[in-house]
Each structure stands twice: as C-alpha cells, then as structure tokens.
Design a protein around this motif. Structure first.
Motif, PDB file in Angstrom:
ATOM      1  N   SER A 108       0.777  -1.403  -0.039  1.00  0.00           N
ATOM      2  CA  SER A 108      -0.029  -0.045   0.233  1.00  0.00           C
ATOM      3  C   SER A 108       0.782   1.436   0.205  1.00  0.00           C
ATOM      4  CB  SER A 108      -0.877  -0.053   1.394  1.00  0.00           C
ATOM      5  OG  SER A 108      -0.261  -0.125   2.430  1.00  0.00           O
ATOM      6  N   LEU A 109       2.253   1.280   0.418  1.00  0.00           N
ATOM      7  CA  LEU A 109       2.861   2.424   0.456  1.00  0.00           C
ATOM      8  C   LEU A 109       3.362   2.739  -0.728  1.00  0.00           C
ATOM      9  CD1 LEU A 109       5.389   3.073   3.439  1.00  0.00           C
ATOM     10  CD2 LEU A 109       6.475   3.619   0.920  1.00  0.00           C
ATOM     11  N   THR A 129      -0.231   7.139  -2.464  1.00  0.00           N
ATOM     12  CA  THR A 129      -0.096   6.811  -0.777  1.00  0.00           C
ATOM     13  C   THR A 129       1.008   7.318  -0.120  1.00  0.00           C
ATOM     14  OG1 THR A 129      -1.466   4.757  -1.338  1.00  0.00           O
ATOM     15  CG2 THR A 129      -0.806   4.941   1.006  1.00  0.00           C
ATOM     16  N   PHE A 130       2.169   7.419  -1.013  1.00  0.00           N
ATOM     17  CA  PHE A 130       3.426   7.508  -0.218  1.00  0.00           C
ATOM     18  C   PHE A 130       3.286   9.081   0.256  1.00  0.00           C
ATOM     19  CE2 PHE A 130       8.001   9.186  -0.696  1.00  0.00           C
ATOM     20  CZ  PHE A 130       8.455   8.448   0.503  1.00  0.00           C
ATOM     21  N   HIS A 180      13.210   4.598  -5.025  1.00  0.00           N
ATOM     22  CA  HIS A 180      12.443   4.560  -6.110  1.00  0.00           C
ATOM     23  C   HIS A 180      10.844   4.606  -6.080  1.00  0.00           C
ATOM     24  CE1 HIS A 180      15.969   3.247  -8.695  1.00  0.00           C
ATOM     25  NE2 HIS A 180      16.609   4.134  -7.561  1.00  0.00           N
ATOM     26  N   VAL A 181      10.449   4.998  -4.813  1.00  0.00           N
ATOM     27  CA  VAL A 181       8.940   4.534  -4.509  1.00  0.00           C
ATOM     28  C   VAL A 181       8.042   5.220  -5.602  1.00  0.00           C
ATOM     29  CG1 VAL A 181       7.102   5.119  -3.212  1.00  0.00           C
ATOM     30  CG2 VAL A 181       9.129   4.315  -2.172  1.00  0.00           C
ATOM     31  N   SER A 182       7.285   4.415  -6.171  1.00  0.00           N
ATOM     32  CA  SER A 182       6.529   4.879  -7.160  1.00  0.00           C
ATOM     33  C   SER A 182       4.800   4.484  -6.905  1.00  0.00           C
ATOM     34  CB  SER A 182       6.745   4.340  -8.499  1.00  0.00           C
ATOM     35  OG  SER A 182       7.886   4.580  -9.158  1.00  0.00           O
ATOM     36  N   PRO A 183       4.083   5.510  -7.251  1.00  0.00           N
ATOM     37  CA  PRO A 183       4.239   6.926  -7.597  1.00  0.00           C
ATOM     38  C   PRO A 183       5.032   7.817  -6.458  1.00  0.00           C
ATOM     39  CG  PRO A 183       1.810   6.638  -7.096  1.00  0.00           C
ATOM     40  CD  PRO A 183       2.423   5.186  -6.869  1.00  0.00           C
ATOM     41  N   GLU A 184       5.852   8.567  -6.982  1.00  0.00           N
ATOM     42  CA  GLU A 184       6.588   9.470  -6.056  1.00  0.00           C
ATOM     43  C   GLU A 184       5.723  10.355  -5.342  1.00  0.00           C
ATOM     44  OE1 GLU A 184       7.968  11.906  -9.672  1.00  0.00           O
ATOM     45  OE2 GLU A 184       8.453  12.962  -7.752  1.00  0.00           O
ATOM     46  N   ALA A 185       6.266  11.221  -4.083  1.00  0.00           N
ATOM     47  CA  ALA A 185       5.040  11.932  -3.436  1.00  0.00           C
ATOM     48  C   ALA A 185       4.373  13.005  -4.275  1.00  0.00           C
ATOM     49  CB  ALA A 185       5.986  12.514  -2.257  1.00  0.00           C
ATOM     50  N   ALA A 186       5.349  13.465  -5.211  1.00  0.00           N
ATOM     51  CA  ALA A 186       4.685  14.559  -6.049  1.00  0.00           C
ATOM     52  C   ALA A 186       3.417  14.048  -7.133  1.00  0.00           C
ATOM     53  CB  ALA A 186       5.786  15.347  -7.054  1.00  0.00           C
ATOM     54  N   GLU A 187       3.274  12.876  -7.070  1.00  0.00           N
ATOM     55  CA  GLU A 187       2.188  12.298  -7.948  1.00  0.00           C
ATOM     56  C   GLU A 187       1.082  11.992  -7.163  1.00  0.00           C
ATOM     57  OE1 GLU A 187       2.262  10.686 -11.836  1.00  0.00           O
ATOM     58  OE2 GLU A 187       2.798  12.965 -11.330  1.00  0.00           O
ATOM     59  N   ASN A 188       0.958  12.320  -5.856  1.00  0.00           N
ATOM     60  CA  ASN A 188       0.107  12.116  -4.909  1.00  0.00           C
ATOM     61  C   ASN A 188      -0.472  10.881  -4.439  1.00  0.00           C
ATOM     62  OD1 ASN A 188       0.162  15.009  -4.742  1.00  0.00           O
ATOM     63  ND2 ASN A 188      -1.240  15.398  -6.455  1.00  0.00           N
ATOM     64  N   LEU A 238       5.707  -3.868   1.427  1.00  0.00           N
ATOM     65  CA  LEU A 238       5.962  -2.753   2.023  1.00  0.00           C
ATOM     66  C   LEU A 238       4.519  -2.149   2.038  1.00  0.00           C
ATOM     67  CD1 LEU A 238       8.088  -0.609   3.023  1.00  0.00           C
ATOM     68  CD2 LEU A 238       8.003   0.418   0.662  1.00  0.00           C
ATOM     69  N   ASN A 239       4.267  -1.933   3.429  1.00  0.00           N
ATOM     70  CA  ASN A 239       2.884  -1.495   3.546  1.00  0.00           C
ATOM     71  C   ASN A 239       2.917  -0.445   4.493  1.00  0.00           C
ATOM     72  OD1 ASN A 239       1.046  -3.032   1.991  1.00  0.00           O
ATOM     73  ND2 ASN A 239       1.662  -4.938   3.353  1.00  0.00           N
ATOM     74  N   LEU A 240       1.716   0.506   4.502  1.00  0.00           N
ATOM     75  CA  LEU A 240       1.494   1.588   5.371  1.00  0.00           C
ATOM     76  C   LEU A 240       0.462   1.327   6.103  1.00  0.00           C
ATOM     77  CD1 LEU A 240       1.936   4.411   6.266  1.00  0.00           C
ATOM     78  CD2 LEU A 240       0.486   5.240   4.488  1.00  0.00           C
TER      79      LEU A 240
END
Ligand code: FES
Length: 570
Positions: free
Chosen positions: A379-380, A491-492, A481-489, A510-512
């Motif tokens: 989910s992250l 879950t990250f 390399h978390v995708s989508p990145e934070a700028a893409e809004n 890798l879960n939130l």
C-alpha cells in the motif's frame, strides 16, 4: 550489392552539396581519400574537466582513433554534454535524458556510419547508450575504467568509505583532520569510483549486454591495457559497420536478462534498474520492474566488491574481470546472445577463470546468498519500490516501525541532528519529494544519514524509505524509487510521522498501516503538487519525465527514430 555507406550521402555527393560537405572538413587538413568510401566513425566523447572521472578521455580517444585508422576507417571525434556526478547541481540525473537527446541528434544529423561511445562517470553510460539506441547505427562502448584503489593510513579505501567517514565524524569517532587526510588518499588516479558503484555497474552492464568488447568493465583507467582495449574497440567498430551489426541486433530480451543476472552476481547499483529500464524503452524491448526481481532470484553475490563486499574494481580486474564472473554463472546466462565482437557470450567467456577466489567466488560458495534487486509492493508503493538486500542489514529485512517523515531534503537537513527529534533505532526514516518530478531530477539522497544522537548510541543502520535514488556506492537498509512518488499524490505522499510502516523483504511487502478512511481524510486535505519551474529544460523535464518504475525517461523519447535524414538544407 554492397550497401552504400550512410556517410556517402554527404561526402560522396557531387556538385555544390558535395563541395560544401567536403571543403569545410578539409580545413582540418584531411586528405581527399578519406572522403571516398571509408567508414566514418564518430567518437562520442564525454571528456570534460568538470567530469573528473572522464578527464582522461582525450588521451583515450587517441587510442580509439588509432584503431579506427588501422582498420581502414575515418575517425571524427565530437563532444556531447558531460555529466560529472560530484559537481553537477542539483543532480546529474536531471540531465541524463538531455544528454541522450544530444547524443541521438548528434549521431543522426552527421555523416556517421558507426560510433564509439566513450563512457565513464555514472550517467555518461546510460545517456550515451540511450541516444545511440534511438538512432541504431553500429555502436560500441569503451568505458574509461575505474580509479586505482584508494589508500588511507595503511588500508584500502573507496567511495563507499566516504559514507562511513561522514557518519564517523558526526558520531565523533573520526576527526575533521583525519577526514582531510582520507580525502587526499581517495582518488589517487584517473578513472571513475573504485568500488562497484553506479559507474562500474554501468561498465558491467554494457559488457554483459554485449555492447563492449569483453573485459571492458574492469581494466583500471590507469592500466595501459585500457588504452589497448580502446584501440581494439576502434578497430572493431569499423568491422561492425561492414557487418552492419547494430544495437538492435545485440539488445535482445535475452541480453537484458543477462545484464540483470550479472548485476545480481556483482552486487551492482540500484541505479542499474532505472537506467536499464530506460535503455530497454529506447531499444523497444519489453522489460518491467518485476523482471529485475525475477531474474535476480537464484543468483547469489559472487563478486566480493564494495559496497556489498570487501574488494575494489582493481581487484576484480586482477581476478579475471567480468568474463570470469560470467564464467562462474554460465549455466544461468543466455550464452547465445551475440555481442559487439560478433561472437556469442559463451565463446567470449569460454577461457575465463577466477584467479582469486576471494574476489570472484562460485555459485556454490557465494559471498552472500542475498543479492540482486528486490522489488517491493504494497500500500505504500502502489507501483513498486526497490532495495538491494546485499547492502542491507539482515536484522532489518523484516521490520515494523513508526515513520519519521521529512517533507523534502532541506527539511531532513534542518531536523536530523535536532536532539529533540522524536526518533529511535526502530523508527523508519521517510523522505518525500526526492522523486523525478518532485525534486526534480531524483537525486541520490535515499541513504539518509542517521540521526546524530542514534549514531552516538552506536546505531549503524535503520530502515529508510524515499522516492529518490541512492549512490551506487551507498549501503544500508534503504528502500528507494517509491512509485508513484510523493509529487504524484499516491499513498506515499500521505504518510505522516507516527504512522506504522511494515517492511517484509522475503515476502516483497511494504505497507503503510493506516486505515483507508484516514487516508481518505488526508487525501481530501492534500494540496496538489505544483512545480515552481515554469520555463526551460526543467519545465520540459517535469512535464515529460516518467516515474522511476518505468526508467524516468521522457515519454516522447521511447523507441527510436532511426538514422534516416530525409531533408537537406543546401
Ligand atoms: Fe564519477 Fe563516482 S563520481 S563514478
């Protein structure tokens, strides 16, 4: 009938046009016979005094030229933008795609039949290969080679030690004076970083893909055999033109699989992922993030090189180089893949052997059973994230901790040494807005230094997560390399300090651990990303860069446009 050389569309012309094409070249003192049907070979040179790792390339280019002339070719050297990892701000990765465009258009627009790509510091390899793939005339890589191993107070050092030294100074174990002393011993010869960082991983990548002559990856820059290889590379490209052996003939799906397996065996850089995806995109070969995990599995670490192991690139050369590594894993590789010398991988490595089992060991007695690239889902990171288990701490492979979130790298720098920062060894450090769009350019900041107060307690590793990259020389339990990145809004972007995060590397998770209802509340309050870059190249970059899971190339650069030039302004 023999195919007309591409260059003859310029130099073979009669009348006014041919006059213009040839006459202005003659001002360099070029005899007439050079224009009469010799293969014209471009030497695409990333020499620059601002790229210290490539600063010896003018001299190396002379060896390439000698080889081209010996084989009956006509060499023409040309510069392209060069990217030095250490000096370029805000990050060299911002310009990788720009250089690839420079390379692509320079090759296509000029009377070239083949090209030698001179690659060294990290981004200079993928950018040149990407550009060459999109034109697809015969191309071969000569890498600049790594530096000799650094020396400091009687021990061997390389770039990976820089991260340790930095932490040692922050924790008070090392003085500034000793740090200065180490600085003088680190880079003691020409060449790129002496460990299996990104530059060396890229040199191994081109060799395992088949885009260079065998042995290219490991010969040190300062070794005279580097010049010998450059000369042989010059000779070979002329024959490649005659055989019309192009990147598209070499870069098959099986060649990409080989590169992934070799990267696992050598403990190669995480940046390998983003660059190989981009090259595959240009070559039109289907490759996705999962392939890195799939083809890494079952390949242990057999090259004992920093940052995953102990030794240096110089030692790899003395132990037999990359052919010896590939020989050990021959059973896993696609041996039939054709390479730049016209021979299959299996023939190139047939006589290779490890001369030092401490440096190049066997599949049965690996340095580490964990290697390669792990692709995490959950989910992250809806579209994936990666980590390099050989450079991580075994005790953190399964970990649950509370997030300590930094909104960007400046926020991190401002607060990481604050004694009041609520953090302990079980915390998970999270850095947002270090992705392709958000930074922009996806800098190598993912291996965040640990909080000073924890270093002083003797903590040496923590789980760190970001949408950025990490230097190939870096190490630690670092998710990148978390995708989508934070700028893409995705879950990250919604993580807040105090949230629980669960990492389970064996199960690739890798879960939130935040309820969907709460995430929805946060989503509604979220301010959409808006870039402050409204002009120039950076604007173009933000508008067109793809996410890390796809290689961070520009969406309009996928594939190629070939080498035809149909219009002529004269
Ligand atoms: Fe150029 Fe490391 S800085 S390879």
């Amino acid at each position: 009938m023999e195919k007309l050389l591409r260059s003859q569309q310029w130099f073979g012309k009669k009348g006014k046009d041919g006059f213009i094409y040839r006459a202005w070249m003659r001002n360099q003192g070029i005899p007439d016979d050079q224009f009469r049907g010799k293969p014209v070979i471009g030497i695409c040179n990333t020499w620059s005094e601002l790229t210290p790792c490539n600063a010896h390339f003018r001299e190396l280019a002379e060896s390439v030229k000698r080889g081209i002339i010996e084989a009956g070719g006509f060499p023409l050297e040309f510069p392209v933008m060069s990217l030095g990892e250490t000096l370029i701000k805000p990050t060299a990765m911002l310009y990788r795609n720009l250089v690839s465009m420079d390379v692509e258009e320079s090759i296509r627009a000029n009377p070239l039949d083949g090209v030698v790509l001179m690659c060294g510091c990290d981004k200079t390899t993928p950018s040149l290969v990407m550009g060459a793939c999109s034109v697809d005339i015969p191309a071969i890589v000569i890498s600049g080679g790594a530096m000799l191993t650094g020396k400091h107070r009687g021990r061997d050092i390389g770039t990976s030690d820089l991260w340790r030294f930095s932490e040692d100074v922050r924790s008070g174990v090392m003085t500034e004076e000793e740090l200065n002393e180490a600085e003088a011993g680190m880079c003691r010869s020409r060449g790129h970083c002496a460990v299996m960082g990104t530059a060396s991983s890229m040199a191994c990548m081109v060799e395992s893909l088949g885009l260079s002559l065998p042995g290219n990856a490991a010969i040190p820059a300062a070794d005279s055999n580097r010049k010998v290889l450059a000369q042989l590379t010059g000779r070979r490209i002329v024959d490649m033109v005659k055989e019309n052996l192009k990147p598209s003939d070499i870069l098959t799906r099986e060649a990409f699989e080989n590169a992934i397996m070799v990267n696992a065996a050598i403990g190669g850089s995480t940046n390998f992922v983003i660059h190989l995806l981009a090259i595959a995109g240009r070559a039109g070969v289907p490759l996705d993030l999962e392939d890195f995990d799939r083809f890494s599995q079952g390949i242990p670490l057999i090259a004992n090189l920093q940052p995953s192991g102990e030794y240096f690139m110089e030692d790899l050369y003395y132990a037999g180089g990359l052919p010896a590594v590939m020989k050990q894993m021959e059973i896993q590789l696609n041996g039939g893949c054709i390479t730049a010398n016209g021979k299959p991988v299996s023939e190139n490595i047939s006589k290779a052997q490890s001369w030092d089992k401490k440096v190049i060991t066997t599949l049965e007695t690996p340095v580490n059973n964990r290697s390669g690239i792990v692709v995490l889902r959950g989910s992250l990171c809806e579209n994936g994230a990666i980590m390099k288990p050989s450079a991580a701490s075994p005790h953190l492979m399964k970990h649950r901790g509370r997030a300590v979130v930094f909104s960007d790298i400046e926020d991190y720098k401002n607060r990481i040494n604050d004694p009041l920062l609520e953090v302990d060894a079980s915390s998970v450090l999270v850095l947002k807005n270090a992705g392709p769009k958000g930074y922009p350019g996806m800098p190598e900041v993912g291996n965040l230094g640990l909080p000073a107060k924890l270093l002083q307690q003797g903590v040496t590793d923590m789980v760190r997560i970001s949408d950025g990259r990490m230097s190939g020389t870096g190490f630690g339990t670092v998710v990148l390399h978390v995708s989508p990145e934070a700028a893409e809004n995705g879950t990250f972007s919604l993580i807040e300090s105090g949230d629980w995060i669960a990492l389970d590397v064996d199960n690739r998770l890798l879960n939130l651990e935040v309820a969907e209802a709460e995430l929805e509340v946060r989503r509604k309050k979220q301010v959409p990303f808006k870039s402050s870059y409204t002009r120039g190249y950076t604007r173009l970059f933000i508008e067109h860069v793809e996410q890390a899971c796809k290689g961070a190339d520009f969406d309009f650069l996928k594939g190629g446009s070939g080498c035809e030039v149909t219009r002529d302004s004269h």
